[in-house]
Write a protein that holds these residues in place. Structure first.
Motif, mmCIF file in Angstrom:
data_model
loop_
_atom_site.group_PDB
_atom_site.id
_atom_site.type_symbol
_atom_site.label_atom_id
_atom_site.label_comp_id
_atom_site.label_asym_id
_atom_site.label_seq_id
_atom_site.Cartn_x
_atom_site.Cartn_y
_atom_site.Cartn_z
ATOM 1 N N GLY A 1 0.829 -1.205 0.000
ATOM 2 C CA GLY A 1 0.000 0.000 0.000
ATOM 3 C C GLY A 1 0.857 1.246 0.000
ATOM 4 O O GLY A 1 0.617 2.187 0.750
ATOM 5 N N ALA A 2 1.844 1.277 -0.882
ATOM 6 C CA ALA A 2 2.890 2.301 -0.846
ATOM 7 C C ALA A 2 2.396 3.711 -1.162
ATOM 8 O O ALA A 2 2.991 4.692 -0.718
ATOM 9 N N TRP A 3 1.372 3.822 -1.984
ATOM 10 C CA TRP A 3 0.811 5.103 -2.431
ATOM 11 C C TRP A 3 1.921 6.013 -2.984
ATOM 12 O O TRP A 3 2.614 5.619 -3.921
ATOM 13 N N ASP A 4 2.136 7.217 -2.406
ATOM 14 C CA ASP A 4 3.159 8.126 -2.940
ATOM 15 C C ASP A 4 4.580 7.663 -2.623
ATOM 16 O O ASP A 4 5.535 8.140 -3.235
ATOM 17 N N GLY A 5 4.718 6.775 -1.624
ATOM 18 C CA GLY A 5 6.023 6.172 -1.358
ATOM 19 C C GLY A 5 6.769 6.665 -0.137
ATOM 20 O O GLY A 5 7.964 6.403 -0.015
ATOM 21 N N TYR A 6 6.089 7.308 0.798
ATOM 22 C CA TYR A 6 6.803 7.836 1.967
ATOM 23 C C TYR A 6 7.671 6.775 2.629
ATOM 24 O O TYR A 6 8.868 6.984 2.864
ATOM 25 N N GLN B 1 15.971 -0.208 -9.773
ATOM 26 C CA GLN B 1 16.280 -1.523 -9.218
ATOM 27 C C GLN B 1 16.293 -1.515 -7.689
ATOM 28 O O GLN B 1 16.053 -2.542 -7.058
ATOM 29 N N ARG B 2 16.565 -0.352 -7.100
ATOM 30 C CA ARG B 2 16.625 -0.289 -5.644
ATOM 31 C C ARG B 2 15.243 -0.114 -5.020
ATOM 32 O O ARG B 2 15.038 -0.484 -3.860
ATOM 33 N N CYS B 3 14.305 0.431 -5.777
ATOM 34 C CA CYS B 3 12.936 0.558 -5.254
ATOM 35 C C CYS B 3 11.930 0.343 -6.385
ATOM 36 O O CYS B 3 11.238 1.276 -6.791
ATOM 37 N N PRO B 4 11.861 -0.893 -6.884
ATOM 38 C CA PRO B 4 10.856 -1.200 -7.906
ATOM 39 C C PRO B 4 9.454 -1.119 -7.322
ATOM 40 O O PRO B 4 9.256 -1.278 -6.117
ATOM 41 N N ARG B 5 8.493 -0.861 -8.186
ATOM 42 C CA ARG B 5 7.105 -0.824 -7.728
ATOM 43 C C ARG B 5 6.266 -1.723 -8.633
ATOM 44 O O ARG B 5 6.498 -1.838 -9.835
ATOM 45 N N ILE B 6 5.280 -2.386 -8.007
ATOM 46 C CA ILE B 6 4.467 -3.371 -8.711
ATOM 47 C C ILE B 6 2.996 -3.077 -8.461
ATOM 48 O O ILE B 6 2.569 -2.945 -7.308
ATOM 49 N N ASP B 7 2.228 -2.989 -9.519
ATOM 50 C CA ASP B 7 0.778 -2.818 -9.420
ATOM 51 C C ASP B 7 0.173 -4.200 -9.213
ATOM 52 O O ASP B 7 0.061 -4.988 -10.153
ATOM 53 N N MET B 8 -0.212 -4.510 -7.966
ATOM 54 C CA MET B 8 -0.674 -5.864 -7.668
ATOM 55 C C MET B 8 -1.445 -5.889 -6.358
ATOM 56 O O MET B 8 -1.365 -4.973 -5.542
ATOM 57 N N SER B 9 -2.176 -6.977 -6.164
ATOM 58 C CA SER B 9 -2.893 -7.222 -4.912
ATOM 59 C C SER B 9 -1.992 -7.955 -3.922
ATOM 60 O O SER B 9 -1.165 -8.789 -4.314
ATOM 61 N N VAL B 10 -2.188 -7.670 -2.651
ATOM 62 C CA VAL B 10 -1.447 -8.379 -1.612
ATOM 63 C C VAL B 10 -1.727 -9.875 -1.659
ATOM 64 O O VAL B 10 -0.886 -10.698 -1.297
ATOM 65 N N TYR B 11 -2.908 -10.259 -2.134
ATOM 66 C CA TYR B 11 -3.262 -11.681 -2.197
ATOM 67 C C TYR B 11 -2.409 -12.452 -3.202
ATOM 68 O O TYR B 11 -2.390 -13.687 -3.170
ATOM 69 N N ASP B 12 -1.734 -11.746 -4.096
ATOM 70 C CA ASP B 12 -0.934 -12.408 -5.130
ATOM 71 C C ASP B 12 0.529 -12.583 -4.746
ATOM 72 O O ASP B 12 1.336 -13.049 -5.554
ATOM 73 N N LEU B 13 0.887 -12.227 -3.527
ATOM 74 C CA LEU B 13 2.270 -12.420 -3.084
ATOM 75 C C LEU B 13 2.618 -13.900 -3.052
ATOM 76 O O LEU B 13 1.840 -14.720 -2.565
ATOM 77 N N ASP C 1 -2.520 -1.464 -5.203
ATOM 78 C CA ASP C 1 -3.500 -1.746 -6.258
ATOM 79 C C ASP C 1 -4.450 -0.566 -6.485
ATOM 80 O O ASP C 1 -5.371 -0.649 -7.283
ATOM 81 N N PHE C 2 -4.215 0.540 -5.738
ATOM 82 C CA PHE C 2 -4.929 1.805 -5.956
ATOM 83 C C PHE C 2 -6.441 1.654 -5.835
ATOM 84 O O PHE C 2 -7.201 2.279 -6.562
ATOM 85 N N SER C 3 -6.878 0.844 -4.876
ATOM 86 C CA SER C 3 -8.311 0.609 -4.702
ATOM 87 C C SER C 3 -8.944 1.522 -3.666
ATOM 88 O O SER C 3 -10.171 1.564 -3.554
ATOM 89 N N ASP C 4 -8.136 2.253 -2.896
ATOM 90 C CA ASP C 4 -8.680 3.130 -1.864
ATOM 91 C C ASP C 4 -8.788 4.556 -2.395
ATOM 92 O O ASP C 4 -7.795 5.149 -2.821
ATOM 93 N N TYR C 5 -9.997 5.101 -2.336
ATOM 94 C CA TYR C 5 -10.220 6.488 -2.734
ATOM 95 C C TYR C 5 -10.648 7.350 -1.550
ATOM 96 O O TYR C 5 -11.175 8.443 -1.724
ATOM 97 N N LEU C 6 -10.414 6.861 -0.331
ATOM 98 C CA LEU C 6 -10.669 7.599 0.903
ATOM 99 C C LEU C 6 -12.127 7.995 1.080
ATOM 100 O O LEU C 6 -12.467 8.770 1.966
ATOM 101 N N GLY C 7 -12.992 7.480 0.235
ATOM 102 C CA GLY C 7 -14.406 7.818 0.319
ATOM 103 C C GLY C 7 -14.754 9.162 -0.278
ATOM 104 O O GLY C 7 -15.928 9.527 -0.358
ATOM 105 N N THR C 8 -13.743 9.918 -0.710
ATOM 106 C CA THR C 8 -13.989 11.273 -1.206
ATOM 107 C C THR C 8 -13.286 11.582 -2.522
ATOM 108 O O THR C 8 -13.693 12.483 -3.244
ATOM 109 N N LEU C 9 -12.215 10.858 -2.834
ATOM 110 C CA LEU C 9 -11.432 11.189 -4.023
ATOM 111 C C LEU C 9 -12.154 10.774 -5.297
ATOM 112 O O LEU C 9 -12.758 9.706 -5.373
#
Length: 249
Positions: A55-60, A109-121, A78-86
């Motif tokens: 759930g990295a979002w912007d990556g903090y 290579q040091r911080c790759p990002r993957i669009d995926m569900s946690v269930y697919d780990l 997986d970008f499924s949360d819209y905070l109820g308002t976005l």
């Protein structure tokens, strides 16, 4: 970007920021999370650790782990949360993450990002991680125990979990100040009962969250609240750290 003005202009182009991320020239992205980074209990040194940021979002937390010496951080969302308002147009997938990664000068290579569900780990595809960050995500999942089991299968060390908790707030029992403190319980929200956000499915008490992490195979578990007496819903948060000991394997 070679000047502060140019970098600030690019930051301002994004319609929404969730995280406050410190960029070059003293620029900080205009998000609001994390409320209190120190409360997460993350060690100051993550030297040579391989980390999964769920759930990295912007990556903090991805970039914070790299600052603390992590060898690699794999970010997933997986970008499924819209905070109820976005509006959908306000979530720009990995664009803010990529922008910050480039601005901070980290290699892909040091911080790759993957669009995926946690269930697919799975360990065959993603390997093993020393540490897992699981922040602001569990209560958005229809199957939180399955997610914890999937995480456990790729984690050989520690998990840090941050979640909404039920101790001081329940929409079914009177709202703020009317939670289920000291209970091992979890509430189900089939619609938008929690924070008017229909992607909020479950919220556990802190005690329940700790037992869920323990049940997933992390036998050394501790938990704590963001604040003992929250005065608004955003402060009704809890943390659990779970660690696998040798007897866990």
């Amino acid at each position: 970007m070679n000047t502060r003005e140019a970098l600030q202009q690019e930051v301002d182009k994004f319609p929404y920021w969730y995280h406050r991320i410190e960029l070059p020239f003293g620029i900080v992205t205009p998000g609001w999370a994390p409320i209190n980074a120190a409360a997460y209990g993350i060690p100051q040194s993550l030297h040579d650790k391989r980390i999964l940021d769920i759930g990295a979002w912007d990556g903090y937390w991805t970039f914070e782990a790299l600052k603390r010496g992590a060898a690699q951080v794999v970010a997933i969302d997986d970008f499924s949360d819209y905070l109820g308002t976005l509006d959908q147009s306000q979530r720009v997938a990995w664009k803010t993450f990529d922008f910050c990664r480039d601005a901070l000068g980290y290699a892909i290579q040091r911080c790759p990002r993957i669009d995926m569900s946690v269930y697919d780990l799975n360990v065959e595809r993603h390997g093993l991680f020393d540490t897992v960050f699981f922040f602001g995500t569990l209560y958005h999942l229809r199957y939180p125990l399955l997610a914890l089991d999937k995480i456990s299968s790729v984690c050989r060390g520690e998990i840090y979990v941050e979640s909404a908790i039920l101790d001081d707030f329940s929409p079914y029992h009177g709202g703020l100040g009317h939670g289920l403190k000291n209970s091992v319980a979890m509430e189900f929200y089939p619609e938008n009962q929690y924070a008017n956000n229909n992607s909020n499915w479950w919220v556990p008490t802190l005690a329940c969250l700790a037992q869920m992490v323990r049940a997933a195979g992390f036998d050394d578990v501790t938990g704590w609240k963001l604040t003992e007496n929250p005065n608004n819903l955003s402060m009704c948060r809890g943390f659990v750290k779970g660690r696998k000991t040798k007897s866990s394997y």
